[in-house]
Scaffold this active site. Structure first.
Site, PDB file in Angstrom:
ATOM      1  N   SER A 124       0.541  -1.411  -0.092  1.00  0.00           N
ATOM      2  CA  SER A 124       0.321   0.607   0.386  1.00  0.00           C
ATOM      3  C   SER A 124       0.828   1.283  -0.168  1.00  0.00           C
ATOM      4  O   SER A 124       1.682   0.995   0.649  1.00  0.00           O
ATOM      5  CB  SER A 124      -1.104  -0.363   1.199  1.00  0.00           C
ATOM      6  OG  SER A 124      -2.059   0.920   1.787  1.00  0.00           O
ATOM      7  N   TYR A 148      -0.714  -0.777  10.111  1.00  0.00           N
ATOM      8  CA  TYR A 148      -1.490  -0.957   8.683  1.00  0.00           C
ATOM      9  C   TYR A 148       0.217  -0.582   7.812  1.00  0.00           C
ATOM     10  O   TYR A 148       0.998  -2.130   7.593  1.00  0.00           O
ATOM     11  CB  TYR A 148      -2.152  -0.414   8.540  1.00  0.00           C
ATOM     12  CG  TYR A 148      -2.606  -0.532   7.387  1.00  0.00           C
ATOM     13  CD1 TYR A 148      -2.981  -2.250   6.105  1.00  0.00           C
ATOM     14  CD2 TYR A 148      -2.361   0.158   5.991  1.00  0.00           C
ATOM     15  CE1 TYR A 148      -3.461  -2.230   5.853  1.00  0.00           C
ATOM     16  CE2 TYR A 148      -2.750  -0.239   4.532  1.00  0.00           C
ATOM     17  CZ  TYR A 148      -3.518  -1.603   4.404  1.00  0.00           C
ATOM     18  OH  TYR A 148      -3.558  -1.691   2.914  1.00  0.00           O
ATOM     19  N   LYS A 152       2.619  -3.609   5.950  1.00  0.00           N
ATOM     20  CA  LYS A 152       2.413  -4.195   4.405  1.00  0.00           C
ATOM     21  C   LYS A 152       4.046  -3.766   4.524  1.00  0.00           C
ATOM     22  O   LYS A 152       4.532  -4.627   3.331  1.00  0.00           O
ATOM     23  CB  LYS A 152       1.723  -2.836   4.318  1.00  0.00           C
ATOM     24  CG  LYS A 152       0.723  -3.168   4.024  1.00  0.00           C
ATOM     25  CD  LYS A 152      -0.241  -4.014   3.029  1.00  0.00           C
ATOM     26  CE  LYS A 152      -1.813  -4.503   3.275  1.00  0.00           C
ATOM     27  NZ  LYS A 152      -1.938  -5.704   2.973  1.00  0.00           N
TER      28      LYS A 152
HETATM   29  N1  LIG Z   1      -8.813  -0.884  -0.899  1.00  0.00           N
HETATM   30  C1  LIG Z   1      -7.414  -0.438  -1.405  1.00  0.00           C
HETATM   31  O1  LIG Z   1      -7.795   0.991  -1.440  1.00  0.00           O
HETATM   32  C2  LIG Z   1      -6.048  -0.725  -1.413  1.00  0.00           C
HETATM   33  C3  LIG Z   1      -5.300   0.319  -0.786  1.00  0.00           C
HETATM   34  C4  LIG Z   1      -3.669   0.070  -0.599  1.00  0.00           C
HETATM   35  C5  LIG Z   1      -4.069  -1.423   0.037  1.00  0.00           C
HETATM   36  N2  LIG Z   1      -4.620  -2.637  -0.220  1.00  0.00           N
HETATM   37  C6  LIG Z   1      -4.752  -3.783  -0.159  1.00  0.00           C
HETATM   38  O2  LIG Z   1      -5.142  -4.520  -1.048  1.00  0.00           O
HETATM   39  C7  LIG Z   1      -5.798  -6.308  -0.323  1.00  0.00           C
HETATM   40  C8  LIG Z   1      -6.724  -5.751  -0.875  1.00  0.00           C
HETATM   41  O3  LIG Z   1      -8.069  -5.023  -0.603  1.00  0.00           O
HETATM   42  P1  LIG Z   1      -9.719  -4.759  -0.252  1.00  0.00           P
HETATM   43  O4  LIG Z   1      -9.466  -3.571  -0.701  1.00  0.00           O
HETATM   44  O5  LIG Z   1     -10.318  -6.407  -1.377  1.00  0.00           O
HETATM   45  O6  LIG Z   1      -9.198  -5.279   1.352  1.00  0.00           O
HETATM   46  P2  LIG Z   1     -10.958  -6.676   1.999  1.00  0.00           P
HETATM   47  O7  LIG Z   1     -11.004  -5.436   3.676  1.00  0.00           O
HETATM   48  O8  LIG Z   1     -11.907  -5.870   0.781  1.00  0.00           O
HETATM   49  O9  LIG Z   1      -9.916  -7.422   1.729  1.00  0.00           O
HETATM   50  C9  LIG Z   1      -9.321  -8.110   2.232  1.00  0.00           C
HETATM   51  C10 LIG Z   1     -10.081  -9.439   2.566  1.00  0.00           C
HETATM   52  O10 LIG Z   1      -8.819 -10.121   3.193  1.00  0.00           O
HETATM   53  C11 LIG Z   1      -9.982 -10.649   4.080  1.00  0.00           C
HETATM   54  N3  LIG Z   1      -9.382 -11.609   5.784  1.00  0.00           N
HETATM   55  C12 LIG Z   1      -8.608 -10.649   6.725  1.00  0.00           C
HETATM   56  N4  LIG Z   1      -7.859 -11.240   7.536  1.00  0.00           N
HETATM   57  C13 LIG Z   1      -7.982 -12.396   7.286  1.00  0.00           C
HETATM   58  C14 LIG Z   1      -7.391 -13.715   7.629  1.00  0.00           C
HETATM   59  N5  LIG Z   1      -7.111 -13.679   9.011  1.00  0.00           N
HETATM   60  N6  LIG Z   1      -7.317 -14.721   6.695  1.00  0.00           N
HETATM   61  C15 LIG Z   1      -7.715 -14.754   5.577  1.00  0.00           C
HETATM   62  N7  LIG Z   1      -8.034 -14.034   5.332  1.00  0.00           N
HETATM   63  C16 LIG Z   1      -8.565 -12.246   5.928  1.00  0.00           C
HETATM   64  C17 LIG Z   1     -11.012 -10.483   4.810  1.00  0.00           C
HETATM   65  O11 LIG Z   1     -11.944 -10.770   5.193  1.00  0.00           O
HETATM   66  C18 LIG Z   1     -10.986  -9.959   2.982  1.00  0.00           C
HETATM   67  O12 LIG Z   1     -12.442 -10.029   2.219  1.00  0.00           O
HETATM   68  C19 LIG Z   1      -5.463  -6.371   1.403  1.00  0.00           C
HETATM   69  O13 LIG Z   1      -4.539  -6.500   1.795  1.00  0.00           O
HETATM   70  C20 LIG Z   1      -5.285  -4.074   1.367  1.00  0.00           C
HETATM   71  O14 LIG Z   1      -4.398  -4.178   2.262  1.00  0.00           O
HETATM   72  C21 LIG Z   1      -5.763  -2.293  -0.832  1.00  0.00           C
END
Ligand SMILES: NC(=O)c1ccc[n+]([C@@H]2O[C@H](COP(=O)([O-])OP(=O)(O)OC[C@H]3O[C@@H](n4cnc5c(N)ncnc54)[C@H](O)[C@@H]3O)[C@@H](O)[C@H]2O)c1
Ligand SMILES: NC(=O)c1ccc[n+]([C@@H]2O[C@H](COP(=O)([O-])OP(=O)(O)OC[C@H]3O[C@@H](n4cnc5c(N)ncnc54)[C@H](O)[C@@H]3O)[C@@H](O)[C@H]2O)c1
Lengths: 323, 323
Positions: A124, A148, A152
């Protein structure tokens, strides 16, 4: 080939899964089996070509991760994470899932010894922290200001080290804030960037907790899917030791977002936005990156959205398609 | 006050202990008890003012660390580490001690809840990796090229996050390579930088595995002690979220080191150096930083050696004093 998505029920993971099933292939190779692993069950349907297996569990349990890795998927997308707001509120949970969970995955792969998959890891832009230059380049230090972001960044360091040692072939992609996030708001402090577009388009009011001149780095859900597919199939040799890249995006202010909403959806949509300054969110956002020069990602073939208007229009299309 | 040194039997830890006993105080406050913890017993004598307690154990055992922290020392110096060569050769040991051990310390402090000591952590310039600018500034990215550098950098990130949350008051100091290292060589790949000075001065031959134009960033053992004392007593408020600093040093080539040796100790000393190129060490060293602009450390009052000749003369004095 077999593909595994950790966090496969999440917003980014679900979009990726839908795309993989639609394509039936990754990098020209047929995807016979797609495993979606998450704490909650994923609801993506398979196709004649691609069998979808939804599994539930927690990556902070090493044995669970060992079992997933024992299937030896050729490509693993590691998206499972506790997002920023929650990792800040729950110290133990953030470290247990984002750090220990990531280590479990990397160690489970190492334990097999003769298994070296492509691992795509979603980092991120939260790995960066203020003060910043006008645009953050690829050689600017990573100085996270949240737990966080710290977690990361540790994942990035581990990914580089495990890849350098040939344990797996890793690519880390630092996602911009993904806007417009469909569905319900999640616990990310950045949620309002999507809320101020999504809610008005759905005829609902949205709160705007920060000033109009707040600039941020964003990309659409479709771009995120594109980044992941490219990271899974690109040639990693030219990356050298630095396998984590800031993804391209749009640097846009909240005011410009609101103006784009007006252009695409009219003044009624804009009128749905209520300005309610929130000191906590303002404080968090003040430490966030505003703008990047993501030259390296561009050089390696990653591409993002052309305009914020396009992002809004794509969201309207996607929402209509989802019924 | 009580002071704890983890890695207190090591080179840097021992020098620090000797200095603390000699001063009998730290930052103007009397040091009543100094605990030296290490896998091997420390051999530093206490004084009437300062009781020295040598304890042995392993920081990778959480209960051991809990017991040390339960004494609530006001200042903890965390120097315990497996050095670069060993962390590269033994993947598990490096992560177990350098990463898990560091986390144990930080978590043991957090577990007490109402205990917020100053923690001084010795990081390394190995957190940086090639390619480099002419001089590495304080905003240059950290991209370690060894497991050791990766582990040190993860420690920095954790130190920043735990400090930001008020769990403890941390300062991380990225030590230059400490030259001239007294005593026997250790397993660090940088060992020859000291060897080519120490061995000839002791009338022994020394191997030089790299070219004369290899430039490196070095500081004396006395400077390292000075850095640690300053880090333990400085005002940390102006550091903000970035609590880890590249320490000042001398950017010097191997050729210049050899010339300085000739100046101080004559041509017989220089004649003791045997050039035996070693491809492995050459390869490792090629990825190491050569030169820094350590402006931030200077701004915060850290100072280092004036010349390499001074470093050699100090080593000669120290060796004579040690008998
Ligand atoms: N969406 C954004 O703006 C953004 C920006 C930067 C980074 N990210 C990263 O991208 C990835 C996906 O983001 P997203 O927006 O889909 O987030 P999200 O929260 O929709 O999806 C993350 C998923 O991980 C699952 N999860 C959490 N803990 C878990 C565990 N212990 N075991 C198994 N699964 C688990 C959650 O249930 C969720 O479905 C994440 O790693 C997030 O940190 C997202
Ligand atoms: N000397 C240098 O050039 C240099 C440069 C950069 C950073 N550093 C760092 O500074 C610190 C001190 O360096 P040094 O030169 O004194 O190294 P050293 O090897 O002489 O001392 C480290 C000490 O840590 C102890 N140790 C190792 N594993 C341990 C464990 N599991 N539990 C308890 N103690 C353990 C060792 O026994 C040793 O006495 C280290 O963290 C090192 O990584 C040193």
């Amino acid at each position: 080939m077999k593909v595994l998505i950790l966090g496969g029920a999440g917003m980014v993971g679900r979009n990726l899964a839908l795309r993989l099933v639609a394509d039936g292939a990754l990098g020209g190779q047929p995807v016979e089996e797609l495993t979606l692993f998450d704490v909650v069950p994923a609801d993506v349907q398979g196709s004649g070509r691609t069998r979808v297996v939804a599994k539930t569990g927690d990556i902070s349990d090493r044995a669970t991760v060992d079992a997933l890795v024992a299937e030896r998927p050729e490509v693993i997308f590691h998206l499972a994470a506790v997002v920023s707001g929650e990792a800040e509120a729950d110290f133990d949970k953030g470290y247990r899932i984002n750090l220990d969970g990531t280590r479990h995955l990397f160690e489970a792969i190492r334990a097999l010894g003769d298994y070296h998959p492509r691992v795509v890891y979603t980092s991120s832009i939260a790995v960066f922290g203020a003060p910043f230059p006008e645009a953050i380049g690829d050689e600017f230090l990573t100085a996270p200001m949240t737990s966080y972001g710290t977690q990361k960044m540790i994942g990035e360091l581990l990914l580089n080290d495990y890849s350098r040692r040939g344990i797996f072939d890793g690519v880390g992609i630092r996602l911009p804030t993904i806007v417009v996030r469909p569905g319900k708001p999640n616990k990310a402090a950045s949620g309002f960037f999507s809320g101020i577009i999504r809610e008005p388009l759905a005829g609902m009011d949205a709160l705007l907790p920060v000033d109009d001149d707040v600039m941020h780095w964003v990309a659409s859900p479709a771009s995120a899917t594109g980044f992941l597919l490219h990271a899974a199939t690109m040639d990693t040799a030219p990356l050298g030791a630095r396998r984590c890249l800031t993804m391209p995006g749009l640097a846009i202010t909240v005011g410009e977002m609101v103006a784009a909403l007006g252009e695409v959806a009219g003044p009624e949509a804009v009128a749905r936005i209520r300005r309610e300054p929130d000191q906590t969110i303002r404080g968090i956002v003040a430490g966030w990156p505003r703008n990047f020069d993501a030259a390296r990602a561009a050089e390696f073939g990653f591409t993002a959205d052309a305009s914020f208007q396009d992002i809004i229009r794509a969201h309207i299309r996607d929402t209509a398609a989802a019924g």
